[in-house]
Design a protein around this motif. Structure first.
Motif, PDB file in Angstrom:
ATOM      1  N   GLY A 527     -43.051  18.044  27.588  1.00 53.99           N
ATOM      2  CA  GLY A 527     -42.260  19.264  27.449  1.00 53.99           C
ATOM      3  C   GLY A 527     -40.778  18.966  27.453  1.00 53.99           C
ATOM      4  N   ARG A 528     -40.354  18.019  28.329  1.00 57.53           N
ATOM      5  CA  ARG A 528     -38.936  17.664  28.368  1.00 57.53           C
ATOM      6  C   ARG A 528     -38.491  17.000  27.071  1.00 57.53           C
ATOM      7  N   ARG A 529     -39.412  16.291  26.417  1.00 56.45           N
ATOM      8  CA  ARG A 529     -39.073  15.593  25.160  1.00 56.45           C
ATOM      9  C   ARG A 529     -39.369  16.446  23.934  1.00 56.45           C
ATOM     10  N   ASP A 530     -39.900  17.654  24.189  1.00 55.71           N
ATOM     11  CA  ASP A 530     -40.271  18.559  23.091  1.00 55.71           C
ATOM     12  C   ASP A 530     -41.286  17.891  22.149  1.00 55.71           C
ATOM     13  N   ILE A 531     -42.280  17.260  22.775  1.00 51.51           N
ATOM     14  CA  ILE A 531     -43.327  16.577  22.011  1.00 51.51           C
ATOM     15  C   ILE A 531     -44.650  17.240  22.344  1.00 51.51           C
ATOM     16  N   GLY A 532     -45.448  17.525  21.335  1.00 49.95           N
ATOM     17  CA  GLY A 532     -46.775  18.082  21.596  1.00 49.95           C
ATOM     18  C   GLY A 532     -47.742  16.980  21.996  1.00 49.95           C
ATOM     19  N   LEU A 533     -48.561  17.256  23.041  1.00 49.77           N
ATOM     20  CA  LEU A 533     -49.541  16.246  23.490  1.00 49.77           C
ATOM     21  C   LEU A 533     -50.672  16.114  22.489  1.00 49.77           C
ATOM     22  N   GLY A 534     -51.332  17.263  22.186  1.00 50.22           N
ATOM     23  CA  GLY A 534     -52.452  17.219  21.246  1.00 50.22           C
ATOM     24  C   GLY A 534     -53.536  16.268  21.701  1.00 50.22           C
ATOM     25  N   GLY A 535     -54.410  15.842  20.795  1.00 46.96           N
ATOM     26  CA  GLY A 535     -55.457  14.858  21.092  1.00 46.96           C
ATOM     27  C   GLY A 535     -56.459  15.355  22.111  1.00 46.96           C
ATOM     28  N   ALA A 536     -57.377  14.483  22.511  1.00 46.86           N
ATOM     29  CA  ALA A 536     -58.423  14.852  23.478  1.00 46.86           C
ATOM     30  C   ALA A 536     -57.848  14.769  24.874  1.00 46.86           C
ATOM     31  N   ARG A 537     -57.913  15.872  25.617  1.00 48.60           N
ATOM     32  CA  ARG A 537     -57.408  15.940  26.981  1.00 48.60           C
ATOM     33  C   ARG A 537     -58.588  15.815  27.945  1.00 48.60           C
ATOM     34  N   ALA A 538     -58.306  15.500  29.209  1.00 45.93           N
ATOM     35  CA  ALA A 538     -59.356  15.346  30.201  1.00 45.93           C
ATOM     36  C   ALA A 538     -60.107  16.654  30.381  1.00 45.93           C
ATOM     37  N   GLY A 539     -61.347  16.697  29.973  1.00 48.91           N
ATOM     38  CA  GLY A 539     -62.174  17.883  30.147  1.00 48.91           C
ATOM     39  C   GLY A 539     -61.912  18.967  29.117  1.00 48.91           C
ATOM     40  N   ASP A 540     -61.039  18.750  28.148  1.00 44.30           N
ATOM     41  CA  ASP A 540     -60.714  19.774  27.153  1.00 44.30           C
ATOM     42  C   ASP A 540     -61.163  19.345  25.771  1.00 44.30           C
ATOM     43  N   ALA A 541     -61.387  20.300  24.913  1.00 41.84           N
ATOM     44  CA  ALA A 541     -61.631  20.026  23.504  1.00 41.84           C
ATOM     45  C   ALA A 541     -60.330  20.250  22.752  1.00 41.84           C
ATOM     46  N   THR A 542     -60.089  19.528  21.692  1.00 42.28           N
ATOM     47  CA  THR A 542     -58.857  19.682  20.927  1.00 42.28           C
ATOM     48  C   THR A 542     -59.141  20.446  19.644  1.00 42.28           C
ATOM     49  N   GLU A 543     -58.209  21.305  19.279  1.00 48.93           N
ATOM     50  CA  GLU A 543     -58.353  22.057  18.032  1.00 48.93           C
ATOM     51  C   GLU A 543     -57.435  21.494  16.957  1.00 48.93           C
ATOM     52  N   GLU A 544     -56.677  20.448  17.321  1.00 50.22           N
ATOM     53  CA  GLU A 544     -55.676  19.943  16.386  1.00 50.22           C
ATOM     54  C   GLU A 544     -56.117  18.664  15.682  1.00 50.22           C
ATOM     55  N   GLY A 545     -57.340  18.228  15.897  1.00 52.95           N
ATOM     56  CA  GLY A 545     -57.774  16.963  15.322  1.00 52.95           C
ATOM     57  C   GLY A 545     -57.627  15.834  16.310  1.00 52.95           C
ATOM     58  N   GLU A 546     -58.446  14.826  16.137  1.00 53.55           N
ATOM     59  CA  GLU A 546     -58.504  13.771  17.147  1.00 53.55           C
ATOM     60  C   GLU A 546     -57.183  13.049  17.327  1.00 53.55           C
ATOM     61  N   PHE A 547     -56.405  12.884  16.243  1.00 53.18           N
ATOM     62  CA  PHE A 547     -55.190  12.070  16.330  1.00 53.18           C
ATOM     63  C   PHE A 547     -53.912  12.899  16.279  1.00 53.18           C
ATOM     64  N   ALA A 548     -54.013  14.218  16.486  1.00 52.03           N
ATOM     65  CA  ALA A 548     -52.815  15.056  16.490  1.00 52.03           C
ATOM     66  C   ALA A 548     -52.051  14.874  17.790  1.00 52.03           C
ATOM     67  N   GLY A 549     -50.747  15.013  17.755  1.00 51.67           N
ATOM     68  CA  GLY A 549     -49.927  14.956  18.948  1.00 51.67           C
ATOM     69  C   GLY A 549     -49.841  13.554  19.537  1.00 51.67           C
ATOM     70  N   PHE A 550     -49.144  13.479  20.663  1.00 54.32           N
ATOM     71  CA  PHE A 550     -48.856  12.191  21.275  1.00 54.32           C
ATOM     72  C   PHE A 550     -50.127  11.488  21.779  1.00 54.32           C
ATOM     73  N   LEU A 551     -51.032  12.255  22.389  1.00 53.64           N
ATOM     74  CA  LEU A 551     -52.267  11.638  22.874  1.00 53.64           C
ATOM     75  C   LEU A 551     -53.134  11.119  21.716  1.00 53.64           C
ATOM     76  N   GLY A 552     -53.039  11.789  20.572  1.00 53.15           N
ATOM     77  CA  GLY A 552     -53.746  11.296  19.389  1.00 53.15           C
ATOM     78  C   GLY A 552     -53.200   9.949  18.948  1.00 53.15           C
ATOM     79  N   TYR A 553     -51.854   9.817  19.050  1.00 52.71           N
ATOM     80  CA  TYR A 553     -51.221   8.546  18.712  1.00 52.71           C
ATOM     81  C   TYR A 553     -51.687   7.438  19.666  1.00 52.71           C
ATOM     82  N   MET A 554     -51.737   7.756  20.963  1.00 53.43           N
ATOM     83  CA  MET A 554     -52.209   6.778  21.946  1.00 53.43           C
ATOM     84  C   MET A 554     -53.685   6.434  21.710  1.00 53.43           C
TER      85      MET A 554
END
Length: 936
Positions: A527-554
């Motif tokens: 939030g401080r960097r104005d970056i969307g996390l996206g990707g698969a979160r712990a216990g959550d489903a993603t609606e943005e695609g597996e590689f969307a957002g910063f977590l998708g990049y990781m």
């Protein structure tokens, strides 16, 4: 150690005589008083409970088993007393006959069948397992089964038998389990309670005869532990011992004593001679003693050393008593056999009070030594560790010359459990007020190492249970497929796996909590960097695609790392498989290059590899070193560089012989090439990896600075996710292994026609009937040979020879394989065909991801063929020899017994026909001479 036994499960409230009249009657018949743990266990038995008793060697556990015998006799029911080895069964049979009379006690060991319908029958554990599978009428009226040395269920070769019996026995039968002290006795007891119902678990760590630990350094005896240190539960090494050893080491490094160091490290015996050792023990009043030497040759060498000395521990009067015992045990041996067996030399040692004891001796010789030792007519026994396995031969002291033993594959350190079992022989209850364990110092041995072994309280009991072919058909016949799987789920192996799974599940919960906490931190950072996390979160489903957002990049970075590791692993496994195949294909005389760390240079193959799974050909290198090389010695598959013509027999045993071979190899003109360079990485040609890297470069987060705090937090998150995945996979592997192996076995049996698939699960086909009666490590191979008829038409000696190939196992690297020079054409043909069936079966097993059945070994085939043909003992021993030495008589008898046992199974399983008649005649032909003497 605690002097009070710990108890769990249903415990008797009152052990007074009026509340337990049978216990009072039993105790009155004894010449000694019962210890508290014995009384508590017996009271639980009289109250109708099963018991598990864990206590040290020599504590008197067998009294509880004897009380079960008493209860069965008083109640007019049956009791089976089971033991892990035939020698212990024979010994227990004699003990019970002495108390209850020959009419009330029977013996069943495979070799012997005496009074099998008696109310009390002593037997090996395999016999009662076989009775259960056969629904034997002998089980009718059974009320108690004593399982002596039940910790044998950890044995990797035979341990499953104990679990099968525990799981299959009728619930009404009370189980009396007697075990050495193990650190997880409560866990073992919890399992028995789960599968057998109410069971009292009694653990007593008190040794009735205290054990003192010593080290013998040169001719000086030291206490191992410091007796002046405060008794706070920790025991410190005796400072005088440590100081004296340091002083000796200084002298050895600066003086001529350095020669001792080399001899000891090569296993040539302790620095003190055996006669000196015995005199030292005798002077301290520590005889009789058992000196454990971890090799048969070492035991025989120690005995020969004592015979050459002037040492005499008995005197004329007791020597005459020895003669009486020896004459009784050799009375049935033919004069010629006595000469071959070295009876005169053996008697010479016995008449002076010392003997050897190991599996290479004739069983009659071992039994004579045991009797003489118990009677005090042998004062020093040089023994292998097999003596520690239940035989009743306690001594005042036990000597250990080394803390390393050969386990069949390598020299390994003694475990605390092995040390405890060996030293547990010291101290005779009712005779000695204390026992003594003496470790003979050798250069390089550290007192702290000995103290670590001696100070270890116990060792954990681990299940060795695993499904096998015979077990599978018997289970399916008895309880069907689903019932078989349920029984596997009730095994101690599964119980231990499930228990560990509980701990791993807790780990997953803890890591998941950390992951959720870290996700909150990541939200704030992003939030401080104005970056969307996206990707698969712990216990959550993603609606943005597996590689969307910063977590998708990781996630992309992690997939790339994973794929790179997979490619490296695939390359390594491909190379390793190629090395395995090429090593196994090497032929005698072929020359290869070695580039490993241990040896480098040209090497000629002296003996091809025998084991396709782990090929280790015997080679000689151009520096005159000879030994076996394996997969770990090669980075790339071995390349055949040429051939060296070898004589029919090469001398690799002597230094001169090796040097001559090495010289011929260097003069052969064959050159060692430069080490091969590895070709370029497979990653460059992998489409999946190329695509992942392309997506990574195109990702919006790719330009972020890599040292950013957000990256570090995301890396921590990746590690936590990886940890959760690994724990979940471990749980899946643990909970599914037994069932998966069982299903693979069932699939093989269905493919071969031993089981017939059906809507309600498989049923046993006629070939499966035969398999239910064959109890052997090679059970399915034997049945395949019988079904295909490759053993039909053989004469009795020939059938004995081919049967020997599926039971015999050469020692160390003397494997004979199927191509032994067998001079009898029908036997050779049968061996070749048997090996062909093994090859087909092993391919099938590997296709189903099962370990292959052990390869047939013809090393004993010609010997048993000659014996069954009426030839002399010396000739038969010479033919079966290893490395130019005749086969020890004890081994000859032991393997003959196993051949007889399998022939009897074939006779019964084959029904009425030519093969059954041939098997019967083969058994009769083998039962002669020393074999008949041992079988009775």
């Amino acid at each position: 150690m605690s002097s009070e036994p710990s108890l769990s499960g249903p415990v008797p409230d009152d052990t007074r005589p009026d509340s337990h009249p049978e216990l009072a009657r039993f105790a009155a018949s004894l010449s000694f008083g019962l210890d508290e743990f014995q009384r508590a266990a017996c009271a639980a038995l009289e109250d109708g409970h099963g018991v598990l008793v864990c206590a040290p060697t020599g504590a008197g556990k067998t009294v509880v088993g004897e009380f079960a015998v008493h209860l069965a006799l008083m109640g007019g029911t049956k009791c089976f007393y089971t033991t892990p080895i035939k020698a212990l069964s024979n010994q227990k049979y004699a003990d019970l006959v002495a108390v209850h009379g020959v009419e009330s006690v029977g013996l069943l060991t495979g070799d012997s069948s005496i009074n099998a319908d008696a109310p009390i029958v002593v037997m090996t554990t395999e016999v009662v397992r076989n009775m259960i599978y056969a629904n034997s009428s002998a089980l009718n009226g059974l009320s108690y089964v004593v399982m002596d040395e039940v910790h044998y269920l950890a044995d990797r070769f035979r341990g499953a038998v104990w679990e099968e019996v525990i799981l299959h026995l009728d619930p009404a039968v009370r189980l009396v389990s007697l075990s050495a002290t193990v650190s997880n006795a409560e866990e073992f007891g919890d399992w028995i309670q789960a599968v057998r119902g109410d069971t009292t678990v009694i653990v007593d760590e008190h040794r009735p005869v205290p054990l003192w630990q010593h080290m013998l350094v040169g001719n000086r005896m030291f206490d191992l532990f410091d007796g002046s240190a405060p008794n706070d539960g920790r025991r410190e090494v005796n400072p005088a011992l440590a100081r004296y050893i340091r002083q000796r080491e200084v002298v050895d490094l600066s003086g001529p004593g350095r020669g001792h160091r080399g001899r000891s490290e090569r296993g040539g015996g302790p620095p003190v001679s055996r006669p000196e050792l015995i005199r030292r023990l005798d002077a301290d009043g520590l005889l009789p003693a058992i000196d454990f030497i971890f090799s048969r040759a070492g035991c025989d060498a120690a005995l020969a050393q004592c015979r050459r000395s002037g040492l005499d521990l008995l005197g004329p009067e007791r020597a005459a008593a020895v003669d009486e015992v020896v004459d009784r045990f050799v009375a049935d041996l033919a004069p010629d056999d006595r000469d071959v067996l070295g009876v005169d030399d053996w008697r010479t040692g016995l008449r002076r009070g010392f003997a050897a004891h190991h599996a290479g001796m004739l069983p009659a010789f071992r039994h004579a030594v045991e009797e003489l030792f118990v009677r005090g007519l042998v004062q020093m026994v040089f023994a292998t560790e097999t003596l520690a396995l239940g035989i009743n031969m306690p001594a005042r002291s036990v000597v250990l010359e080394r803390l390393v033993k050969y386990n069949g594959e390598a020299h390994v350190d003694l475990t605390p459990g092995e040390f405890t079992q060996l030293t547990g022989r010291a101290g005779r209850r009712g005779i000695d007020i204390e026992g003594h364990a003496v470790v003979v110092f050798a250069p390089g041995m550290q007192p702290a190492q000995v103290a670590g072994l001696a100070g270890a309280r116990t060792f954990p009991l681990r299940s060795s249970f695993a499904p096998e072919y015979n077990m599978a058909v018997n289970l399916i016949r008895r309880v069907g497929l689903n019932g078989s799987r349920e029984l596997l789920d009730r095994s101690f192996a599964q119980f231990q796996a499930d228990k560990s799974v509980v701990g791993q599940s807790r780990q997953i919960d803890a890591v998941t909590r950390k992951l959720r906490k870290l996700d909150v931190e990541l939200e704030e950072l992003a939030g401080r960097r104005d970056i969307g996390l996206g990707g698969a979160r712990a216990g959550d489903a993603t609606e943005e695609g597996e590689f969307a957002g910063f977590l998708g990049y990781m996630r992309l970075r992690e997939l790339i790392r994973t794929r790179e590791r997979e490619l490296k692993f695939e390359k390594r496994m491909s190379l390793q498989n190629s090395v395995v195949e090429d090593l196994f294909a090497l032929k005698r005389g072929q020359v290869i290059g070695l580039f490993g760390g241990r040896h480098r240079g040209l090497a000629v193959v002296l003996e091809p590899a025998s084991d396709r799974r782990d090929p280790k050909p015997l080679v000689l290198v151009d520096d005159a070193w000879a030994g076996r090389v394996g997969v770990k010695d090669f980075l790339n598959p071995p390349e055949v560089l040429g051939n060296l013509r070898l004589a029919k027999t090469v001398d690799r045993r002597t230094g001169r012989g090796r040097r001559d071979l090495a010289s011929a190899l260097r003069s052969s003109g064959i050159e060692l090439p430069r080490r091969k360079q590895s070709r370029r990485s497979a990653a460059a040609d992998d489409n999946e990896l190329v695509d992942l890297r392309r997506q990574l470069r195109a990702h919006p987060a790719h330009g972020l600075p890599d040292h950013d705090e957000l990256f570090r937090a995301a890396e921590r998150r990746t590690r936590l996710v990886r940890e959760i995945d690994a724990l979940e996979q471990s749980i899946a592997d643990r909970t599914a292994t037994l069932r998966a192996d069982f299903d693979r076995i069932v699939a093989i049996l269905e493919e071969l026609g031993y089981l017939v698939p059906g809507p309600d699960g498989p049923t046993v086909a006629p070939p499966g009937d035969l398999l239910t009666r064959i109890y052997s490590e090679s059970d399915l191979l034997i049945c395949e040979c019988l079904r295909s008829g490759v053993w039909d038409g053989l004469q009795p000696p020939e059938l004995a020879g081919v049967v020997a190939a599926v039971v015999y196992e050469s020692r160390r690297d003397a494997f004979a394989g199927p191509d032994l020079a067998v001079s009898v054409p029908p036997l050779r043909t049968a061996l070749v065909e048997t090996h062909r069936r093994w090859r087909d079966l092993s391919r099938l097993e590997m296709r189903h991801s099962l370990d292959p059945t052990r390869e047939p070994d013809a090393g004993f085939s010609m010997s048993i063929h000659l014996w069954a043909s009426g030839r002399s003992l010396p000739e038969c021993l010479a033919v079966a020899g290893d490395r130019g030495r005749p086969l020890p008589a004890g081994d000859f008898v032991r393997w003959s017994r196993q051949v007889i046992d399998l022939l009897e199974q074939i006779r019964i399983g084959a029904g009425e026909g030519d093969l059954a008649r041939t098997a019967r005649r083969a058994v009769s032909a083998i039962r002669r001479g020393v074999v008949a003497v041992e079988l009775g």
